[in-house]
Write an enzyme that holds these catalytic residues in place. Structure first.
Site, mmCIF file in Angstrom:
data_model
loop_
_atom_site.group_PDB
_atom_site.id
_atom_site.type_symbol
_atom_site.label_atom_id
_atom_site.label_comp_id
_atom_site.label_asym_id
_atom_site.label_seq_id
_atom_site.Cartn_x
_atom_site.Cartn_y
_atom_site.Cartn_z
ATOM 1 N N SER A 1 -11.596 -8.791 19.814
ATOM 2 C CA SER A 1 -11.412 -9.731 18.705
ATOM 3 C C SER A 1 -12.751 -10.298 18.239
ATOM 4 C CB SER A 1 -10.457 -10.859 19.098
ATOM 5 O OG SER A 1 -10.954 -11.630 20.170
ATOM 6 N N LYS B 1 -10.732 23.982 -8.587
ATOM 7 C CA LYS B 1 -10.972 24.139 -7.156
ATOM 8 C C LYS B 1 -10.248 25.382 -6.655
ATOM 9 C CE LYS B 1 -11.176 21.187 -3.012
ATOM 10 N NZ LYS B 1 -10.895 19.814 -2.531
ATOM 11 N N ASN C 1 5.023 -9.955 27.338
ATOM 12 C CA ASN C 1 5.065 -9.565 25.931
ATOM 13 C C ASN C 1 5.613 -10.658 25.027
ATOM 14 O OD1 ASN C 1 3.923 -7.084 26.406
ATOM 15 N ND2 ASN C 1 5.862 -5.983 26.512
ATOM 16 N N CYS D 1 -16.189 20.826 -3.978
ATOM 17 C CA CYS D 1 -16.010 20.349 -2.594
ATOM 18 C C CYS D 1 -15.805 21.497 -1.597
ATOM 19 C CB CYS D 1 -14.875 19.343 -2.530
ATOM 20 S SG CYS D 1 -14.879 18.349 -1.006
ATOM 21 N N GLU E 1 -15.673 14.478 -7.306
ATOM 22 C CA GLU E 1 -14.345 15.089 -7.334
ATOM 23 C C GLU E 1 -13.255 14.024 -7.512
ATOM 24 O OE1 GLU E 1 -11.670 17.861 -4.257
ATOM 25 O OE2 GLU E 1 -13.393 16.743 -3.523
ATOM 26 N N GLY F 1 -11.341 -14.778 22.773
ATOM 27 C CA GLY F 1 -12.455 -14.925 23.697
ATOM 28 C C GLY F 1 -12.856 -13.613 24.327
#
Length: 552
Positions: free
Chosen positions: A297, A113, A373, A149, A45, A293
Site C-alpha cells: 500500500s 494491415k 476475512n 505494426c 496505428e 503500514g
C-alpha cells in the site's frame, strides 16, 4: 540539388472511442508539421479510434462513425502536408485495420494491415480482415512503403514493398509495453532494415488503455542499422525528421537521441502512466486507498501521488485489534512524507457487530480464516463508501505474487477499480521502493528523497489479521515463491523442469495448485498495468474450473 523530405512523427496519446478529440489532436499535430515545413505528418496505428478497440470495431454504428470522422478529417487537410493516420476501413470486401493518407481535402491512399496478430493481448483475426500488401505511396520525391505494426515483424511485407520500389519504410504502430520490449523492437526492425537496405521510421503511440500501456519510444533507423533519431519513452512528442537522398539511398539526418530508462524505471513509469490515464480517460481525478503500514500500500500511495499529486490521494488507515503500533506509525510517517491526507477509521466495533450477528450461525465452530476475512471485507465496505461519497476511485494494492496464489480476500482487499501492482511480483515491489527512494524525475509529482520509510521496506510482510501473523506463515519466502511463479506463469515450465532448477517438489506442486484454484478470484480482480509477457488477463487465459495438475 539534394532531394529532401521532412516527416513529422507525432507520438501522441489517443483515447478509445473519442473520435472528435482524437481528430482534434491529429489536426494540431498536422498544423505543427505544416508550420515546420513537413511533407508528411504521421500518426500511429488506429489513432483516430484509439487502440485497442477490442470488439468495438465489430459494431457497425461505431465503424460508421469512425469512417465519417475520417472523411471529415480529410476535408480539413488542405494547403499543407499529407496526413497519415490509423483508423478502420470498411468496404464491400471486408473491414480492415488501415493507415490512411490524407491530402488536398481527400483520401489519397490507404495501407491495409496484412499480418493480424493473434497472440498475447491481440485478437485481431476476429476483429479485422487480412488486407493485401499495399503498393508503395509516392509522396513528392520519395516512395513510401507502409508495413502496419505487425507487418514489420515478418520479412515478407517489407520485402515486397522494397521489391515494388519503396525507398523508405514508415511503420505506424500500436505496440504495447512489456519488459524488454524496447530492445526487441530494435532487433526486429533492424532485421527489416538489413534485409531491404531501406531506412525505417518506427512510430508508436503512447498512453494507457485498460491494462495496456503504449510506451512511445519511437525511433528512426538508417540503412546501415544505426539509430538516427530516438523519441522519449512514456511521453508525448512531436519530432520533425529530415530525410535526404544521397548517391545511393535515402538517409535520415541524425537528430536527438533520448536514451531509454532502465528496466525498473520503465516498469515504474508504466505503472504511473497506466494509473494516470485509466483515471483521466474514465473521468476520475482522485483516488482513495487503504494504507496499512505495509510495503504494497505504501508503493501504491507513492505511485498515485506521482501520477496525480499528493493532494489527490486520500489514504485511510483501518486498524483492528491486530494492527501493530509499528504499522500505525509507519502509515502516518509515509502520509506525512508524501503530503497526502490520512484518516483513521477503526474497524473493531464493526467487526464485533458482524461476528455478534453471526454468532448463532457459527456456533460450535472454531475461529479460522472466516473471521480474518471479515476484517478485510469490512475494510472494503468502508473504503468503497468513501469512494462513493467523494467520487474518488478506490485502488487495490495486491502484488502479482499474492494475486497469483490467491493470498487476498475477494470482496475485501481486492475491492477497487484499479490495481497498479497487479503485474509486479513482491520481490520487485521491494526493488522498486528502494529505487524510488533513491530516484526522482521531473515527471514525478510526489516529493523527492526517502519518501517510503525504511521501516516499511525492512519489516516482515504481514496481513495483520491475527496475532503475530506474517506472510511466511502461509507462503514460502517471496524469493522462492516468485522464482517458482515466474517459471510457472511466464515460463510455462513443467513441475519437473522447476524441480530440476533446484526447487522442492512439494513446494512447487503446492504453488501450482494455489495458482490454478485462484483463477476465479483473478477473474473478478481489478485491472492493472501489463508489465510482463504473462499478465493476468489477456496474456494468460485459463479456465476457472480446472481439475488438471501436472503429475510430472
Amino acid at each position: 540539388m539534394t532531394d529532401r523530405f521532412r516527416i513529422t512523427l507525432a507520438q501522441l496519446n489517443p483515447t478509445v472511442g473519442a473520435l472528435a478529440a482524437n481528430a482534434e489532436k491529429a489536426m494540431a499535430a498536422w498544423q505543427a508539421g505544416r508550420a515546420a515545413g513537413a511533407d508528411l505528418v504521421a500518426l500511429p496505428e488506429m489513432f483516430l479510434t484509439g487502440y485497442q478497440t477490442q470488439d468495438l470495431v465489430l459494431k457497425p454504428a461505431f465503424l460508421r462513425d469512425a469512417m465519417a470522422a475520417m472523411a471529415a478529417l480529410a476535408a480539413q487537410v488542405v494547403d499543407g502536408p499529407a496526413l497519415g493516420i490509423g483508423g478502420p476501413y470498411v468496404d464491400e470486401t471486408g473491414s480492415y485495420n488501415a493507415w490512411w493518407v490524407l491530402k488536398d481535402g481527400r483520401v489519397i491512399a490507404r495501407a491495409l494491415k496484412h499480418h493480424l496478430p493473434h497472440d498475447d493481448v491481440f485478437d485481431e483475426m476476429r476483429l479485422f480482415d487480412q488486407g493485401p500488401v499495399s503498393d508503395p505511396l509516392r509522396l513528392g520525391p520519395v516512395a513510401l512503403g507502409v508495413p502496419v505494426c505487425e507487418d514489420a515483424w515478418h520479412p515478407d511485407v517489407a520485402g515486397a514493398l522494397a521489391a515494388a520500389g519503396a525507398e523508405v519504410l514508415m511503420v505506424p504502430n500500436g505496440s504495447p509495453y512489456r519488459r524488454g520490449k524496447l530492445d526487441l523492437r530494435r532487433q526486429v526492425t533492424g532485421a527489416r532494415v538489413a534485409e531491404t537496405g531501406l531506412p525505417l521510421l518506427y512510430l508508436n503511440m503512447v498512453g494507457g488503455q485498460d491494462d495496456q500501456l503504449f510506451d512511445g519510444a519511437s525511433f528512426v533507423l538508417n540503412p546501415d542499422g544505426s539509430v538516427a533519431v530516438q523519441l522519449p519513452a512514456f511521453e508525448e512528442a512531436v519530432v520533425h525528421v529530415d530525410l535526404e537522398r544521397g548517391a545511393a539511398d535515402w538517409r535520415a539526418v541524425p537528430a536527438d537521441i533520448v536514451a531509454p530508462p532502465g528496466d525498473i524505471e520503465q516498469d515504474y513509469r508504466a505503472m504511473v502512466l497506466g494509473l494516470q490515464d485509466y483515471l483521466r480517460k474514465s473521468g476520475f481525478s482522485r483516488v482513495v486507498l487503504g494504507l496499512s503500514g505495509g510495503i504494497d500500500s505504501a508503493l501504491v500511495a507513492v505511485i498515485a501521488a506521482d501520477a496525480l499529486g499528493a493532494g489527490n490521494v486520500h489514504c485511510v488507515m483501518l486498524p483492528s485489534r491486530y494492527t501493530s503500533q509499528g504499522s500505525l506509525d509507519d502509515a502516518a510517517d509515509l502520509a506525512r512524507r508524501l503530503g497526502a491526507r490520512l484518516d483513521t477509521v477503526e474497524i473493531e466495533g464493526p467487526r464485533a457487530a458482524v461476528e455478534g450477528a453471526l454468532a448463532h450461525v457459527l456456533a460450535g465452530t472454531a475461529p479460522d480464516v472466516t473471521e480474518e476475512n471479515i476484517q478485510s471485507r469490512l475494510r472494503g465496505v468502508i473504503l468503497m463508501a468513501i469512494s462513493n461519497k467523494f467520487g474518488a476511485m478506490l485502488l487495490t494494492t495486491g502484488n502479482k505474487s499474492e494475486v497469483a496464489v490467491g493470498y487476498c480476500t475477494i470482496y475485501g482487499d481486492m475491492a477497487g477499480g484499479y490495481n497498479p501492482l497487479k503485474d509486479l511480483y513482491k520481490t520487485r515491489v521491494f526493488e522498486t521502493c528502494r529505487w524510488r527512494n533513491a530516484t526522482h524525475r521531473p515527471w514525478m509529482q510526489a516529493p523527492a528523497g526517502e519518501i517510503i520509510p525504511v521501516a516499511i521496506i525492512d519489516k516482515p510482510p504481514s496481513a495483520e489479521l491475527r496475532e503475530n501473523q506474517t506472510d511466511q506463515d502461509s507462503l514460502p519466502p517471496y524469493e522462492v515463491l516468485d522464482a517458482i511463479l515466474e517459471r510457472l506463469v511466464e515460463g510455462d515450465q513443467s513441475v519437473d523442469q522447476i524441480v530440476a532448477a533446484g526447487f522442492d517438489r512439494a513446494t512447487v506442486k503446492r504453488i501450482e495448485h494455489l495458482l490454478y484454484i485462484s483463477e476465479w478470484k483473478r477473474f473478478q480482480s481489478a485491472p492493472g498495468p501489463r508489465l510482463t509477457t504473462r499478465a493476468f488477463w489477456l496474456d494468460r487465459r485459463y479456465p476457472m474450473v480446472n481439475r488438471w495438475r501436472d503429475q510430472s
